[in-house]
Design a protein around this motif. Structure first.
Motif, mmCIF file in Angstrom:
data_model
loop_
_atom_site.group_PDB
_atom_site.id
_atom_site.type_symbol
_atom_site.label_atom_id
_atom_site.label_comp_id
_atom_site.label_asym_id
_atom_site.label_seq_id
_atom_site.Cartn_x
_atom_site.Cartn_y
_atom_site.Cartn_z
ATOM 1 N N PRO A 655 1.046 -1.185 -0.437
ATOM 2 C CA PRO A 655 0.129 0.746 -0.058
ATOM 3 C C PRO A 655 1.343 1.509 -0.073
ATOM 4 O O PRO A 655 1.830 1.386 0.392
ATOM 5 C CB PRO A 655 -0.430 -0.082 1.092
ATOM 6 N N VAL A 656 0.283 2.513 -1.056
ATOM 7 C CA VAL A 656 1.065 3.648 -0.749
ATOM 8 C C VAL A 656 1.111 4.236 0.709
ATOM 9 O O VAL A 656 0.371 4.412 1.545
ATOM 10 C CB VAL A 656 0.223 4.789 -1.561
ATOM 11 N N GLN A 839 -3.026 7.374 1.197
ATOM 12 C CA GLN A 839 -3.041 6.341 1.364
ATOM 13 C C GLN A 839 -4.859 6.171 1.422
ATOM 14 O O GLN A 839 -5.113 5.562 0.325
ATOM 15 C CB GLN A 839 -3.537 5.194 2.590
ATOM 16 N N THR A 874 -4.149 4.233 -10.927
ATOM 17 C CA THR A 874 -3.154 2.744 -10.529
ATOM 18 C C THR A 874 -1.817 2.539 -11.004
ATOM 19 O O THR A 874 -1.038 2.153 -9.998
ATOM 20 C CB THR A 874 -3.901 2.524 -11.569
ATOM 21 N N GLU A 877 -0.052 3.618 -7.546
ATOM 22 C CA GLU A 877 -0.001 2.307 -6.690
ATOM 23 C C GLU A 877 0.231 0.971 -6.568
ATOM 24 O O GLU A 877 1.058 1.210 -5.916
ATOM 25 C CB GLU A 877 -2.028 2.586 -6.528
ATOM 26 N N ASN A 878 1.026 1.021 -8.448
ATOM 27 C CA ASN A 878 2.022 0.390 -8.202
ATOM 28 C C ASN A 878 3.068 0.169 -8.416
ATOM 29 O O ASN A 878 3.956 -0.986 -9.061
ATOM 30 C CB ASN A 878 1.489 -0.491 -9.755
ATOM 31 N N ASP A 879 3.474 2.104 -7.913
ATOM 32 C CA ASP A 879 5.234 2.065 -8.577
ATOM 33 C C ASP A 879 5.671 2.026 -9.479
ATOM 34 O O ASP A 879 6.744 1.915 -9.454
ATOM 35 C CB ASP A 879 5.794 1.083 -7.188
ATOM 36 N N TYR A 884 3.017 -2.229 -12.618
ATOM 37 C CA TYR A 884 1.446 -2.657 -13.151
ATOM 38 C C TYR A 884 1.586 -3.893 -14.635
ATOM 39 O O TYR A 884 0.523 -4.720 -14.278
ATOM 40 C CB TYR A 884 0.751 -0.879 -13.194
#
Length: 890
Positions: A655-656, A839, A874, A877-879, A884
């Motif tokens: 999680p962020v 978050q 997205t 959030e996947n770095d 992703y």
């Protein structure tokens, strides 16, 4: 209504040259969507794309309706998923993209997937055009010597690209010494209308693309919708991910009238660039319309389209019309293709008709008869200067230099046994270079004719000027020879030095030693004049502080004049053998002379040069590679290294987390370009990157450039923020990649400070002004900061491509609220930053940034999150976008 009904109902066919083509008819779709006849042509291309890809998931009927309804207001707030037909790359951005693909294969294998899943799903063309450097110039051997050096220096990179050619499907490489990607795209690759077999039918649709170079927009001149993206985004597009974008605003630019005698396409494009920058078109489409287009040659349209990044737009689109068809015929496209382009464009309402007045978000107009001779400089392409005002603009620029003050007027030096004076303002580089103008026969023939008249008058280039001719394709030298103009250019030192970007990308090569010494010893402020599109600080040559964009004939004129302080409108360029002054007006070719010369450009020149475009010379063909699914990384390579981006990646993202206790790595001003963040040119011996190369056994003469080392993350992270002209406000009065480590207060190189902060587990931030990340679409301007530990960039505004690159690397872009800047907050760089609420992040939301000063006092600023779309969120959030894509494959 089922999700695919509109797509199914809109299918029609047309027969062209005996072949039946199926297509998705906008006229049929309009029966459901409403009247779209006055939608801009560029928006019709987007509408067709959504219609063709309607799947009820990534593209829904509401997305298609939103584009159709745009015509009512000229604006829409909606994210869409756009899928371009193909991808174009050049080697500076292409090599790291292929490195990423190779690393993705390793990651997929490690996480239990199939490596073959990492394969382009769209056609990809990579043109090697950024690697040739002007080491040799001014003689008949320059081309062979420069190409020989290019092959020797870049052999390792070329082995890697040959491997990629074998390992990946739908991936073609145009070898070195062929041309510049944008000109090859314009003259050969671009089709205007694409067609391919799908389920046993030939389906026709608009030719669209994204490219890993910001000047991909040059193809807009051919009626092809294309723009630059970061290599990270391009890789995702290759691998089947749609480009996430907001439905754009479209600015209409009406062109009327004709250029006057003596005014060039370059003068026109510098005027358009200045007007559009002032109007404000960042992130918008620009579409050209008006009856002036009927008389605007396609090469001139391409010159304008090329400069879209300089005026800040996503693209600068010219619809298909008779001029488009004429150029396709001249450049050797088949009659069947030309007939398809005409029939399809007319059937879809994408054809430009006289008097067309689409709906636009806003408009501006230009009577081309009002354009005057111009340059742009000394360090931004949008800063147009009328020709007579160049001496004053030069003087104004030098007064602002660090450590300014009274300078001595000249420095004496000896070159080839003769004594000379290098005066303040000397033009030391005159380069006919870059995609922008070398695609345009009218300005190149004008340069050749001006050279002919100058030689006939007995003029010569000044001995301190480094001259070069680097065309964008071999067709250029064919027609200059055919017109009998090459010998005159050569007599003035404009010998062929290579087919590539050269000076415009910073591959200007060294100046002769006596001239470099004179610049340093006399503290002489010198200039470069180039027919390019980029003149940012520190880009062209480390010793050249003022850089000026100009048309090819003006480049030749400045080589004759030899100084930026010469007013070419009034002052003599030199004297004839009888001692009479010769002025620019005496040797400027007439419009008829230029038009007659342009008639020498023939279709068979294009057919000859593009018949074997993918073959390459004997050296290229001799490169042997093994055919393996994964790349055999070499631990001792200084060019191609396995990057660490995916090494710690898990199958599911963490999680962020909020950012707490971040320190400021650099505090920067306005118009910080990607060149400032990640330079492409010269590697200094006493820089972190230079020291790394020497520690790995690379001699200084073999450093090559940052651009050529982009396959090696160790060099590139050390080169991040290492531009010699960058100014970090944490160290006032200092130029170069220096910062202060806080709290120790020690002054050190940015790379060294970053490594220290990372050992201390301190996250990092960059603070900046307006237009952060303008300039080239340069991945390493996001990858480098990521490897240095930068988690967030807070700026007053971002340039489009760089903002998306930051997100693509998992860096958070935040914007100060209106009226708040680093200056109004009185930031010193000694603060710590806490960023909360990550978050539950939403696109475009306000994020609280709490700033704690050195004395313990705090202030909280509500910054705007510049993650603009759900897809971008997205990716963040996947770095990062590639993380992703890998997870989606798994």
């Amino acid at each position: 209504m089922s999700s695919d009904l509109l797509k199914t109902r809109s299918q029609k066919s047309l027969t062209v040259s005996g072949t039946e083509y199926h297509y998705y008819s906008l006229a049929e779709a309009a029966k459901t969507l409403g009247d779209i006849s006055r939608l801009p042509k560029s928006m019709k291309v987007l509408l067709e794309n959504l219609l063709r890809y309607q799947d009820g998931d990534s593209v829904q009927l509401a997305d298609i309706q939103a584009v159709a309804d745009w015509v009512k207001t000229g604006h829409a707030d909606r994210e869409i998923a756009y899928r371009p037909t193909r991808v174009l790359m050049q080697d500076f951005t292409g090599v790291p993209a292929v490195v990423d693909l190779a690393a993705m294969r390793e990651a997929v294998r490690r996480l239990g997937g199939k490596v073959e899943q990492v394969n382009p799903l769209s056609p990809v063309d990579l043109v090697i055009d950024h690697s040739v450097t002007v080491d040799h110039f001014g003689n008949g051997q320059a081309f062979a010597e420069n190409v020989g050096l290019e092959m020797a220096r870049n052999h390792e990179r070329y082995i890697f690209l040959r491997w990629g050619q074998k390992a990946f499907n739908r991936f073609r490489v145009v070898p070195p010494g062929t041309g510049i990607c944008h000109q090859v795209n314009l003259e050969y690759l671009g089709q205007a209308v694409w067609h391919e077999e799908q389920n046993g039918k030939q389906v026709a649709f608009p030719d669209t693309l994204v490219g890993t170079d910001s000047h991909t927009t040059m193809i807009n001149g051919l009626g092809v919708l294309g723009w630059g993206v970061g290599g990270i985004e391009a890789e995702a597009a290759m691998l089947g991910q749609p480009v996430s974008m907001l439905i754009p605003d479209v600015v209409g630019f009406k062109l009327t009238g004709k250029l006057r005698e003596g005014i060039t396409a370059t003068d026109l494009v510098l005027t358009v660039t200045q007007m559009l920058r002032k109007h404000g078109v960042v992130g918008k489409f620009v579409e050209f319309y008006g009856d002036g287009l009927a008389d605007l040659p396609l090469a001139d349209r391409a010159t304008i389209g090329n400069m879209s990044p300089e005026f800040g737009a996503t693209c600068g689109f010219f619809p298909v019309d008779e001029v488009t068809l004429g150029y396709m015929r001249l450049s050797g496209r088949s009659e069947e293709q030309i007939a398809l382009v005409e029939a399809y464009s007319k059937a879809q309402g994408m054809w430009r008709n006289p008097g067309d007045e689409p709906v636009f978000t806003s408009t501006l107009s230009l009577d081309m008869g009002s354009v005057e001779a111009s340059l742009a400089g000394p360090k931004r392409p949008q800063d147009r200067v009328p020709l007579p005002a160049v001496p004053d603009a030069f003087s104004a620029a030098t007064e602002l230099e660090l450590g300014g003050g009274q300078k001595k007027p000249y420095q004496e030096f000896i070159l080839d046994g003769h004594s000379h004076r290098l005066e303040q303002g000397a033009a030391v580089i005159a380069a006919i270079t870059s995609c922008t103008n070398t695609s345009n026969p009218s300005v190149l023939m004008a340069a050749g004719l001006l050279a002919k008249k100058a030689v006939e008058k007995g003029l010569a280039r000044k001995p301190w000027v480094k001259t070069s001719l680097a065309p964008g394709s071999k067709v250029v030298t064919d027609y200059l020879k055919s017109a009998g103009l090459m010998p005159y250019l050569e007599q003035l030192g404009f010998n062929l030095v290579g087919y590539g970007c050269t000076t415009c990308i910073g591959n200007s090569g060294p100046l002769p030693d006596p001239i470099e010494k004179a610049i340093k010893d006399g503290d002489i402020t010198v200039g470069a004049v180039l027919s390019g599109n980029r003149n940012f600080e520190g880009r062209i040559h480390p010793l050249v502080k003022t850089n000026w964009l100009a048309s090819p004939p003006l480049v030749v004129a400045y080589a004759l004049a030899g100084n930026m302080k010469v007013n070419l409108a009034n002052d003599a360029l030199g004297s004839d053998p009888q001692g009479n002054p010769v002025y620019l007006k005496d040797i400027w070719p007439s419009g008829k002379e230029i038009a007659d010369a342009v008639e020498m450009v023939k279709t068979d020149m294009f057919r000859k040069e593009y018949a074997e475009v993918f073959n390459g010379d004997a050296d290229w063909q001799a490169i042997q590679v093994q055919g393996s699914a994964t790349y055999p990384w070499q631990d001792d390579s200084t060019y191609i290294r396995h990057p660490p981006f995916f090494s710690a990646m898990k199958a599911k993202p963490d999680p962020v987390q909020d950012i707490r206790g971040a320190r400021v790595l650099a505090m920067l001003g306005d118009s910080v370009t990607t060149d400032h963040i990640s330079p492409a040119g010269n590697i200094k011996a006493d820089s972190p990157a230079g020291r790394y190369l020497q520690e790995h056994g690379v001699a200084r003469a073999d450093f090559n450039s940052y651009g050529s080392r982009r396959g090696n993350h160790e060099v590139m992270m050390r080169g991040t923020f290492a531009n010699i002209r960058i100014r970090n406000e944490m160290v006032p009065g200092v130029e170069g990649g220096i910062t202060r480590h806080i709290p120790s207060g020690e002054q050190m190189e940015i790379y060294d400070a970053s490594m220290r902060y990372q050992k201390e587990n301190v996250p990092l931030a960059v603070i900046a002004g307006k237009e952060y990340g303008s300039g080239s679409s340069r991945d390493w301007a996001a990858k480098g900061p990521r490897l240095l530990g930068v988690r967030v960039v807070i700026a007053e505004s971002f340039e489009r491509i760089h903002r998306s690159n930051l997100i693509g690397m998992g860096i958070l872009p935040l914007e100060f609220p209106a009226g708040v800047t680093r200056k109004t907050l009185a930031l010193t760089g000694e603060e710590t930053l806490d960023i909360r609420g990550l978050q539950n992040l939403k696109p475009g939301q306000s994020v609280d940034v709490t700033i704690t000063r050195a004395d313990g006092t705090t202030v909280t600023v509500p910054a705007r999150c510049r993650i603009d779309t759900g897809n971008e969120l997205t990716y963040f959030e996947n770095d990062g976008i590639l993380h992703y894509v890998i997870r989606k494959m798994l």
